[in-house]
Write an enzyme that holds these catalytic residues in place. Structure first.
Site, short mmCIF file in Angstrom:
data_model
loop_
_atom_site.label_atom_id
_atom_site.label_comp_id
_atom_site.label_asym_id
_atom_site.label_seq_id
_atom_site.Cartn_x
_atom_site.Cartn_y
_atom_site.Cartn_z
N ASP A 1 0.86 -1.18 0.00
CA ASP A 1 0.00 0.00 0.00
C ASP A 1 0.90 1.24 0.00
OD1 ASP A 1 -2.37 1.57 0.29
OD2 ASP A 1 -1.86 1.86 2.39
N SER A 2 0.29 2.37 -0.26
CA SER A 2 1.03 3.63 -0.20
C SER A 2 1.50 3.95 1.22
CB SER A 2 0.15 4.76 -0.72
OG SER A 2 -1.05 4.79 0.00
N CYS B 1 -3.73 -1.01 -2.12
CA CYS B 1 -4.00 0.41 -2.38
C CYS B 1 -5.04 0.61 -3.49
CB CYS B 1 -2.69 1.08 -2.79
SG CYS B 1 -2.85 2.84 -3.07
N GLU C 1 -5.19 9.26 9.26
CA GLU C 1 -3.76 9.29 9.61
C GLU C 1 -3.51 10.08 10.90
OE1 GLU C 1 -0.85 8.63 7.13
OE2 GLU C 1 -2.23 7.33 6.05
N CYS D 1 -10.94 2.77 -0.88
CA CYS D 1 -9.65 3.27 -0.40
C CYS D 1 -9.35 2.53 0.89
CB CYS D 1 -9.76 4.77 -0.15
SG CYS D 1 -8.36 5.48 0.71
N HIS E 1 -8.17 3.40 3.62
CA HIS E 1 -8.47 4.06 4.89
C HIS E 1 -9.96 4.09 5.23
CE1 HIS E 1 -4.44 5.42 4.16
NE2 HIS E 1 -4.40 6.14 5.25
N1 DGL Z 1 -3.81 3.81 0.04
C1 DGL Z 1 -4.51 4.84 -0.70
C2 DGL Z 1 -5.73 4.22 -1.40
O1 DGL Z 1 -6.22 3.18 -1.01
C3 DGL Z 1 -4.94 5.98 0.19
C4 DGL Z 1 -3.81 6.84 0.68
C5 DGL Z 1 -3.10 7.55 -0.44
O2 DGL Z 1 -3.63 8.51 -1.02
O3 DGL Z 1 -1.99 7.11 -0.74
O4 DGL Z 1 -6.21 4.79 -2.35
#
Ligand code: DGL
Length: 265
Positions: free
Chosen positions: A10-11, A73, A154, A186, A188
């Site tokens: 993931d990011s 992600c 976050e 997403c 989050h």
């Molecule tokens: N992990 C990203 C997603 O699921 C969210 C956080 C980001 O913008 O990197 O889209």
């Protein structure tokens, strides 16, 4: 058959919501998680940058000899999945298709209406809309970018009045559309299920991480995956990551987190 671990990336730390779903289905299977905490967020970046980062993330995981990769992600899944599948030989599972499948299944038994929530880059890609329309072009899709949700999570704003207020601001119009399913597109957003559920009702929420984990399990025959524990790698200082992991996974993983220089991959 040589058994190998599964890679998940993931990011940043949001992908731990997908790890928690992964652990429910894969039980005691070994996985290597990479969170690109030095370069998060991806959701506000260009497609070109998202693809470059995602290729590096996969190369890192493949250096750990993973048997398959789950792209936790939403932003990468929506913008770079084909690029990744073209470049690497192992199975690469994104969140978009499995989640679209589930939402369409629900909508076909309802009003034929689906809402998609995601980062700016996910919504701009139109990936969910394409995947849904491919399954049933009569379904109405309503997409909304919710860029403030990621920084709220976050910063620990999970269940605060300010978060409910922002959720209502983003979603109030959408709530009048009488949708059957709301895709949390997403990493989050499942963490905000309670707050998003206050607007729509929690029963219509579709968690993309859960759908991707179930899909990966069906695809990757459990037999091929090595038994063991999770290992975690991040591209920045591990401290904040370890604190969030304690909350999301309910376990102390501080001794299994290592830092990696992702620019080397
Ligand atoms: N992990 C990203 C997603 O699921 C969210 C956080 C980001 O913008 O990197 O889209």
């Amino acid at each position: 058959m040589i058994k190998r671990p599964i890679g998940i990336f993931d990011s940043g730390l949001g992908g731990l919501s997908v790890v928690s779903e992964f652990k429910k289905v894969f039980k005691n299977k070994r996985y290597i998680y990479f969170g690109d905490t030095a370069r998060v967020p991806y959701g506000s970046k260009s497609v070109e940058t998202i693809k470059r980062f995602a290729l590096q993330d996969c190369r890192f995981l493949l250096s750990k000899d993973v048997a398959a990769i789950i792209v936790a992600c939403g932003t990468v899944s929506a913008n770079a999945i084909e690029e990744l599948q073209k470049n690497f030989a192992v199975p690469i599972v994104g969140v978009v298709e499995p989640t679209a499948n589930k939402a369409v299944e629900i909508a076909m038994n309802g009003n034929g209406r689906i809402a998609v929530l995601g980062t700016a880059a996910t919504i701009k890609s139109g990936a969910y809309e394409k995947a849904i329309k491919k399954l049933d072009d009569k379904i109405d899709v309503f997409s909304v970018a919710c860029p403030l949700f990621v920084p709220l999570v976050e910063n620990g704003y999970i269940d605060k009045p300010a978060t409910s207020m922002i959720a209502r601001e983003y979603l109030e119009d959408l709530a009048k559309k009488n949708v059957d399913a709301v895709i949390l597109g997403c990493t989050h957003y499942p963490i905000l299920s309670k707050v998003i559920g206050e607007v729509f009702g929690e029963s219509v929420l579709v968690n993309s991480g859960k759908e991707a984990a179930d899909y990966a399990y069906a695809l990757l025959e459990e037999k091929e995956v090595e038994d063991g524990e999770g290992e975690y790698y991040v591209s920045d200082e591990p401290h904040g990551f370890s604190e969030t992991a304690n909350v999301l996974l309910g376990e102390d993983i501080s001794s299994c987190i290592r830092r990696v220089n992702i620019e080397e991959f």
